[in-house]
Design a protein around this motif. Structure first.
Motif, PDB file in Angstrom:
ATOM      1  N   LYS A   5     -50.112 -37.123  83.788  1.00 22.97           N
ATOM      2  CA  LYS A   5     -51.012 -37.049  82.347  1.00 22.97           C
ATOM      3  C   LYS A   5     -50.421 -37.463  81.460  1.00 22.97           C
ATOM      4  O   LYS A   5     -50.621 -38.083  80.676  1.00 22.97           O
ATOM      5  CB  LYS A   5     -51.892 -35.795  81.994  1.00 22.97           C
ATOM      6  CG  LYS A   5     -52.655 -35.495  80.699  1.00 22.97           C
ATOM      7  CD  LYS A   5     -53.591 -34.759  80.417  1.00 22.97           C
ATOM      8  CE  LYS A   5     -54.318 -34.614  79.215  1.00 22.97           C
ATOM      9  NZ  LYS A   5     -54.564 -33.295  78.677  1.00 22.97           N
ATOM     10  N   ASN A   6     -48.645 -36.907  81.327  1.00 19.13           N
ATOM     11  CA  ASN A   6     -47.615 -37.445  80.221  1.00 19.13           C
ATOM     12  C   ASN A   6     -47.831 -39.111  79.792  1.00 19.13           C
ATOM     13  O   ASN A   6     -47.783 -39.607  78.999  1.00 19.13           O
ATOM     14  CB  ASN A   6     -46.735 -36.490  79.838  1.00 19.13           C
ATOM     15  CG  ASN A   6     -47.135 -36.080  79.083  1.00 19.13           C
ATOM     16  OD1 ASN A   6     -47.922 -35.561  78.918  1.00 19.13           O
ATOM     17  ND2 ASN A   6     -46.437 -34.386  78.865  1.00 19.13           N
ATOM     18  N   ILE A  12     -50.257 -46.539  79.127  1.00 17.02           N
ATOM     19  CA  ILE A  12     -51.073 -46.809  79.197  1.00 17.02           C
ATOM     20  C   ILE A  12     -50.896 -47.934  77.739  1.00 17.02           C
ATOM     21  O   ILE A  12     -51.321 -49.097  77.330  1.00 17.02           O
ATOM     22  CB  ILE A  12     -52.255 -46.656  79.195  1.00 17.02           C
ATOM     23  CG1 ILE A  12     -52.452 -46.220  80.937  1.00 17.02           C
ATOM     24  CG2 ILE A  12     -53.488 -46.947  78.871  1.00 17.02           C
ATOM     25  CD1 ILE A  12     -53.568 -45.734  81.240  1.00 17.02           C
ATOM     26  N   PRO A  13     -50.498 -47.071  76.461  1.00 18.65           N
ATOM     27  CA  PRO A  13     -50.696 -47.509  75.440  1.00 18.65           C
ATOM     28  C   PRO A  13     -49.733 -48.945  75.848  1.00 18.65           C
ATOM     29  O   PRO A  13     -49.625 -49.920  74.840  1.00 18.65           O
ATOM     30  CB  PRO A  13     -50.213 -46.230  73.914  1.00 18.65           C
ATOM     31  CG  PRO A  13     -50.813 -45.640  74.932  1.00 18.65           C
ATOM     32  CD  PRO A  13     -50.743 -45.726  76.569  1.00 18.65           C
ATOM     33  N   LEU A  14     -48.278 -48.431  75.871  1.00 17.75           N
ATOM     34  CA  LEU A  14     -47.346 -49.726  75.475  1.00 17.75           C
ATOM     35  C   LEU A  14     -47.651 -50.985  76.726  1.00 17.75           C
ATOM     36  O   LEU A  14     -47.318 -52.122  76.181  1.00 17.75           O
ATOM     37  CB  LEU A  14     -46.548 -48.590  76.492  1.00 17.75           C
ATOM     38  CG  LEU A  14     -45.583 -48.060  75.413  1.00 17.75           C
ATOM     39  CD1 LEU A  14     -44.290 -47.042  77.074  1.00 17.75           C
ATOM     40  CD2 LEU A  14     -44.540 -48.737  74.790  1.00 17.75           C
ATOM     41  N   ILE A  15     -48.246 -50.475  77.837  1.00 13.82           N
ATOM     42  CA  ILE A  15     -49.137 -52.071  78.389  1.00 13.82           C
ATOM     43  C   ILE A  15     -50.236 -52.590  77.689  1.00 13.82           C
ATOM     44  O   ILE A  15     -50.076 -54.210  77.296  1.00 13.82           O
ATOM     45  CB  ILE A  15     -49.741 -51.657  80.174  1.00 13.82           C
ATOM     46  CG1 ILE A  15     -48.873 -51.926  80.780  1.00 13.82           C
ATOM     47  CG2 ILE A  15     -50.408 -52.045  80.619  1.00 13.82           C
ATOM     48  CD1 ILE A  15     -48.886 -50.141  81.728  1.00 13.82           C
ATOM     49  N   ILE A 102     -36.975 -48.306  73.871  1.00 13.03           N
ATOM     50  CA  ILE A 102     -38.567 -48.804  74.591  1.00 13.03           C
ATOM     51  C   ILE A 102     -39.095 -48.314  72.435  1.00 13.03           C
ATOM     52  O   ILE A 102     -39.303 -48.827  71.646  1.00 13.03           O
ATOM     53  CB  ILE A 102     -39.231 -48.541  75.019  1.00 13.03           C
ATOM     54  CG1 ILE A 102     -37.784 -49.265  76.064  1.00 13.03           C
ATOM     55  CG2 ILE A 102     -40.554 -49.006  75.167  1.00 13.03           C
ATOM     56  CD1 ILE A 102     -39.215 -48.730  77.422  1.00 13.03           C
ATOM     57  N   LEU A 103     -39.336 -47.132  72.129  1.00  9.18           N
ATOM     58  CA  LEU A 103     -39.723 -46.290  71.437  1.00  9.18           C
ATOM     59  C   LEU A 103     -38.924 -46.901  69.848  1.00  9.18           C
ATOM     60  O   LEU A 103     -39.269 -46.954  69.110  1.00  9.18           O
ATOM     61  CB  LEU A 103     -40.534 -44.646  71.953  1.00  9.18           C
ATOM     62  CG  LEU A 103     -40.930 -44.973  72.836  1.00  9.18           C
ATOM     63  CD1 LEU A 103     -40.825 -43.465  72.904  1.00  9.18           C
ATOM     64  CD2 LEU A 103     -42.551 -45.325  72.958  1.00  9.18           C
ATOM     65  N   ILE A 139     -49.682 -42.917  70.250  1.00  8.19           N
ATOM     66  CA  ILE A 139     -49.971 -41.962  71.175  1.00  8.19           C
ATOM     67  C   ILE A 139     -48.877 -41.802  72.098  1.00  8.19           C
ATOM     68  O   ILE A 139     -48.848 -40.919  72.843  1.00  8.19           O
ATOM     69  CB  ILE A 139     -51.438 -42.215  72.546  1.00  8.19           C
ATOM     70  CG1 ILE A 139     -52.824 -43.356  71.736  1.00  8.19           C
ATOM     71  CG2 ILE A 139     -51.280 -41.986  73.569  1.00  8.19           C
ATOM     72  CD1 ILE A 139     -53.717 -43.488  71.896  1.00  8.19           C
ATOM     73  N   SER A 140     -47.872 -43.079  72.460  1.00  9.74           N
ATOM     74  CA  SER A 140     -47.118 -42.633  73.666  1.00  9.74           C
ATOM     75  C   SER A 140     -46.286 -42.116  72.222  1.00  9.74           C
ATOM     76  O   SER A 140     -45.153 -41.162  73.748  1.00  9.74           O
ATOM     77  CB  SER A 140     -46.358 -44.479  73.521  1.00  9.74           C
ATOM     78  OG  SER A 140     -47.275 -45.308  74.836  1.00  9.74           O
TER      79      SER A 140
END
Length: 147
Positions: A5-6, A12-15, A102-103, A139-140
């Motif tokens: 889940k995490n 998904i938001p990064l993609i 990345i973040l 979200i990420s």
């Protein structure tokens, strides 16, 4: 190890941000007149229409120059999107140092782009794209903090 889940909440938001970058980059690369994609904001910044600008004496080659600049912009935006996609796999995101970098880099880019957009082209529709990307980024970031 990070839960399914995490990882999905992180991945998904990064993609989605990556795909947005790829689409924007491709648009600037293939559009005949890429500066027109944000015509209203660009003309407001210039305080004149593109027709007036290109009609001025000595500006006959300006459209070719702008195309060249936007092609480079498109190439770099496309490249950043592809790079981000390539680092958004589960295996890469499970590596904490990769995930943090990345973040940090993505967050810095998004916030600095938002500041520049509000400073230079406040009526650009790209500001909405940046805000949506920041929401995805949050979200990420939340998923990263939960990990």
């Amino acid at each position: 190890m990070i839960s399914d889940k995490n990882i999905k909440l992180l991945q998904i938001p990064l993609i989605l941000i990556s795909l947005t970058l790829v689409i924007c980059g491709l648009r600037w690369l293939i559009h005949d007149e890429p500066w027109i994609l944000d015509q209203l904001a660009n003309e407001e910044r210039l305080n004149m229409s593109f027709n007036d600008l290109f009609g001025l004496q000595g500006n006959q080659t300006l459209s070719a120059y702008l195309t060249q600049i936007y092609r480079f912009l498109g190439l770099y935006v496309l490249g950043i999107g592809v790079l981000l996609i390539s680092f958004s796999s589960r295996k890469m995101l499970e590596i904490i140092i990769v995930r943090k970098r990345i973040l940090i880099v993505l967050g810095t880019l998004l916030v600095s782009n938002l500041i520049l957009a509000y400073s230079w082209i406040p009526n650009s529709h790209f500001i909405y794209v940046i805000w949506i990307s920041i929401a995805f980024y949050c979200i990420s970031l939340y998923a990263h903090k939960k990990y």
